[in-house]
Design a protein around this motif. Structure first.
Motif, PDB file in Angstrom:
ATOM      1  N   SER A  14     -33.441  81.541  13.223  1.00  0.00           N
ATOM      2  CA  SER A  14     -33.441  81.919  11.819  1.00  0.00           C
ATOM      3  C   SER A  14     -32.847  83.310  11.674  1.00  0.00           C
ATOM      4  O   SER A  14     -33.253  84.232  12.384  1.00  0.00           O
ATOM      5  CB  SER A  14     -34.868  81.911  11.266  1.00  0.00           C
ATOM      6  OG  SER A  14     -34.864  82.398   9.936  1.00  0.00           O
ATOM      7  N   GLU A  16     -33.462  85.028   9.322  1.00  0.00           N
ATOM      8  CA  GLU A  16     -34.456  85.776   8.562  1.00  0.00           C
ATOM      9  C   GLU A  16     -35.398  86.585   9.446  1.00  0.00           C
ATOM     10  O   GLU A  16     -36.287  87.257   8.943  1.00  0.00           O
ATOM     11  CB  GLU A  16     -35.253  84.819   7.666  1.00  0.00           C
ATOM     12  CG  GLU A  16     -34.390  84.220   6.574  1.00  0.00           C
ATOM     13  CD  GLU A  16     -35.176  83.394   5.585  1.00  0.00           C
ATOM     14  OE1 GLU A  16     -36.400  83.558   5.494  1.00  0.00           O
ATOM     15  OE2 GLU A  16     -34.545  82.584   4.901  1.00  0.00           O
ATOM     16  N   ASN A  17     -35.230  86.510  10.770  1.00  0.00           N
ATOM     17  CA  ASN A  17     -36.034  87.385  11.634  1.00  0.00           C
ATOM     18  C   ASN A  17     -35.155  88.018  12.701  1.00  0.00           C
ATOM     19  O   ASN A  17     -34.119  87.478  13.079  1.00  0.00           O
ATOM     20  CB  ASN A  17     -37.264  86.657  12.224  1.00  0.00           C
ATOM     21  CG  ASN A  17     -36.918  85.651  13.271  1.00  0.00           C
ATOM     22  OD1 ASN A  17     -36.195  85.936  14.219  1.00  0.00           O
ATOM     23  ND2 ASN A  17     -37.443  84.450  13.128  1.00  0.00           N
ATOM     24  N   ASP A  38     -28.726  77.734  12.089  1.00  0.00           N
ATOM     25  CA  ASP A  38     -29.591  78.664  11.365  1.00  0.00           C
ATOM     26  C   ASP A  38     -30.526  77.815  10.511  1.00  0.00           C
ATOM     27  O   ASP A  38     -30.113  77.254   9.492  1.00  0.00           O
ATOM     28  CB  ASP A  38     -28.750  79.603  10.510  1.00  0.00           C
ATOM     29  CG  ASP A  38     -29.585  80.609   9.729  1.00  0.00           C
ATOM     30  OD1 ASP A  38     -30.831  80.519   9.762  1.00  0.00           O
ATOM     31  OD2 ASP A  38     -28.979  81.476   9.091  1.00  0.00           O
ATOM     32  N   SER A  40     -32.717  78.529   8.504  1.00  0.00           N
ATOM     33  CA  SER A  40     -32.949  78.975   7.134  1.00  0.00           C
ATOM     34  C   SER A  40     -31.860  78.444   6.196  1.00  0.00           C
ATOM     35  O   SER A  40     -32.018  78.489   4.980  1.00  0.00           O
ATOM     36  CB  SER A  40     -33.027  80.503   7.060  1.00  0.00           C
ATOM     37  OG  SER A  40     -31.808  81.086   7.435  1.00  0.00           O
ATOM     38  N   LYS A  41     -30.779  77.913   6.764  1.00  0.00           N
ATOM     39  CA  LYS A  41     -29.674  77.383   5.954  1.00  0.00           C
ATOM     40  C   LYS A  41     -29.401  75.907   6.208  1.00  0.00           C
ATOM     41  O   LYS A  41     -28.760  75.252   5.394  1.00  0.00           O
ATOM     42  CB  LYS A  41     -28.408  78.188   6.242  1.00  0.00           C
ATOM     43  CG  LYS A  41     -28.519  79.626   5.834  1.00  0.00           C
ATOM     44  CD  LYS A  41     -27.283  80.397   6.166  1.00  0.00           C
ATOM     45  CE  LYS A  41     -27.460  81.832   5.713  1.00  0.00           C
ATOM     46  NZ  LYS A  41     -26.803  82.791   6.533  1.00  0.00           N
ATOM     47  N   HIS A  68     -46.623  84.488   9.869  1.00  0.00           N
ATOM     48  CA  HIS A  68     -45.507  84.698   8.937  1.00  0.00           C
ATOM     49  C   HIS A  68     -46.058  84.763   7.510  1.00  0.00           C
ATOM     50  O   HIS A  68     -46.915  83.972   7.130  1.00  0.00           O
ATOM     51  CB  HIS A  68     -44.496  83.554   9.076  1.00  0.00           C
ATOM     52  CG  HIS A  68     -43.217  83.823   8.363  1.00  0.00           C
ATOM     53  ND1 HIS A  68     -43.100  83.703   6.997  1.00  0.00           N
ATOM     54  CD2 HIS A  68     -42.005  84.225   8.821  1.00  0.00           C
ATOM     55  CE1 HIS A  68     -41.869  84.010   6.634  1.00  0.00           C
ATOM     56  NE2 HIS A  68     -41.184  84.336   7.730  1.00  0.00           N
ATOM     57  N   ASP A  70     -44.960  83.794   4.679  1.00  0.00           N
ATOM     58  CA  ASP A  70     -44.836  82.552   3.912  1.00  0.00           C
ATOM     59  C   ASP A  70     -45.876  81.527   4.338  1.00  0.00           C
ATOM     60  O   ASP A  70     -46.383  80.769   3.512  1.00  0.00           O
ATOM     61  CB  ASP A  70     -43.430  81.959   4.039  1.00  0.00           C
ATOM     62  CG  ASP A  70     -42.385  82.800   3.334  1.00  0.00           C
ATOM     63  OD1 ASP A  70     -42.756  83.710   2.563  1.00  0.00           O
ATOM     64  OD2 ASP A  70     -41.187  82.562   3.560  1.00  0.00           O
ATOM     65  N   HIS A  94     -40.611  74.813   5.437  1.00  0.00           N
ATOM     66  CA  HIS A  94     -40.662  76.277   5.579  1.00  0.00           C
ATOM     67  C   HIS A  94     -40.061  76.668   6.933  1.00  0.00           C
ATOM     68  O   HIS A  94     -40.758  77.201   7.799  1.00  0.00           O
ATOM     69  CB  HIS A  94     -42.108  76.784   5.473  1.00  0.00           C
ATOM     70  CG  HIS A  94     -42.750  76.465   4.168  1.00  0.00           C
ATOM     71  ND1 HIS A  94     -42.471  77.172   3.023  1.00  0.00           N
ATOM     72  CD2 HIS A  94     -43.629  75.495   3.817  1.00  0.00           C
ATOM     73  CE1 HIS A  94     -43.160  76.652   2.019  1.00  0.00           C
ATOM     74  NE2 HIS A  94     -43.874  75.639   2.477  1.00  0.00           N
ATOM     75  N   GLU A  96     -38.400  79.071   7.836  1.00  0.00           N
ATOM     76  CA  GLU A  96     -38.512  80.503   8.136  1.00  0.00           C
ATOM     77  C   GLU A  96     -39.743  80.812   8.979  1.00  0.00           C
ATOM     78  O   GLU A  96     -39.846  81.881   9.556  1.00  0.00           O
ATOM     79  CB  GLU A  96     -38.531  81.328   6.840  1.00  0.00           C
ATOM     80  CG  GLU A  96     -39.770  81.163   5.986  1.00  0.00           C
ATOM     81  CD  GLU A  96     -39.785  79.927   5.084  1.00  0.00           C
ATOM     82  OE1 GLU A  96     -40.749  79.787   4.308  1.00  0.00           O
ATOM     83  OE2 GLU A  96     -38.851  79.101   5.151  1.00  0.00           O
ATOM     84  N   THR A  97     -40.656  79.864   9.088  1.00  0.00           N
ATOM     85  CA  THR A  97     -41.863  80.081   9.897  1.00  0.00           C
ATOM     86  C   THR A  97     -41.644  79.742  11.374  1.00  0.00           C
ATOM     87  O   THR A  97     -42.590  79.842  12.162  1.00  0.00           O
ATOM     88  CB  THR A  97     -43.063  79.273   9.357  1.00  0.00           C
ATOM     89  OG1 THR A  97     -42.778  77.874   9.464  1.00  0.00           O
ATOM     90  CG2 THR A  97     -43.373  79.647   7.927  1.00  0.00           C
TER      91      THR A  97
END
Length: 133
Positions: A14, A16-17, A38, A40-41, A68, A70, A94, A96-97
């Motif tokens: 991700s 995002e991290n 990725d 997140s995408k 996380h 979220d 989710h 992103e987790t």
């Protein structure tokens, strides 16, 4: 099933991290062709997460960072007891987790807990070594 190729390194991460971004940079610096996913995408199917967890010999819940923000916002900070299907749904909804990046090299699946974990799997760069005479 996740498609694998001995000449390609695949990384699920991700952006995002920071560990994900740094691990991706390490993998890209290797000599192999890289396919970056990725999460997140790009939506990753639950069957892929199940296959990854199985190959790492861990439960799907171990792929999730329960600290996380979220995750805590959605499920609270208390221990929750979910079945494998519910954990898969969390990763699907989710991404992103994702607790750590995962690298697939041929049949080998590697959990990357720190960006430098991948270094030991990189082939040495022999093109820049001096010729010992």
């Amino acid at each position: 099933m996740i498609a694998t190729n001995d000449n390609e390194t695949k990384i699920y991460y991700s952006t995002e991290n920071s560990i994900g971004k740094q691990a991706y940079a390490y993998v890209v610096s290797s000599e192999k062709k890289v396919l970056g996913v990725d999460v997140s995408k790009t939506k990753v199917p639950g069957s892929h997460w199940a296959e990854i967890a199985d190959a790492l010999d861990i439960g799907i819940e171990k792929l999730i960072n329960r600290d996380h923000p979220d995750f805590i916002k959605e499920y609270g900070d208390k221990k929750i007891d979910l079945d494998q299907h519910d954990w898969l749904r969390i990763l699907e909804n989710h991404p992103e987790t994702l607790a750590f990046p995962v690298v697939i090299m041929g049949k080998k699946i590697i959990a990357i807990h720190s960006p430098s974990d991948f270094v030991k799997y990189m082939e040495p760069d022999t093109t820049n070594q001096e010729n010992p005479e």
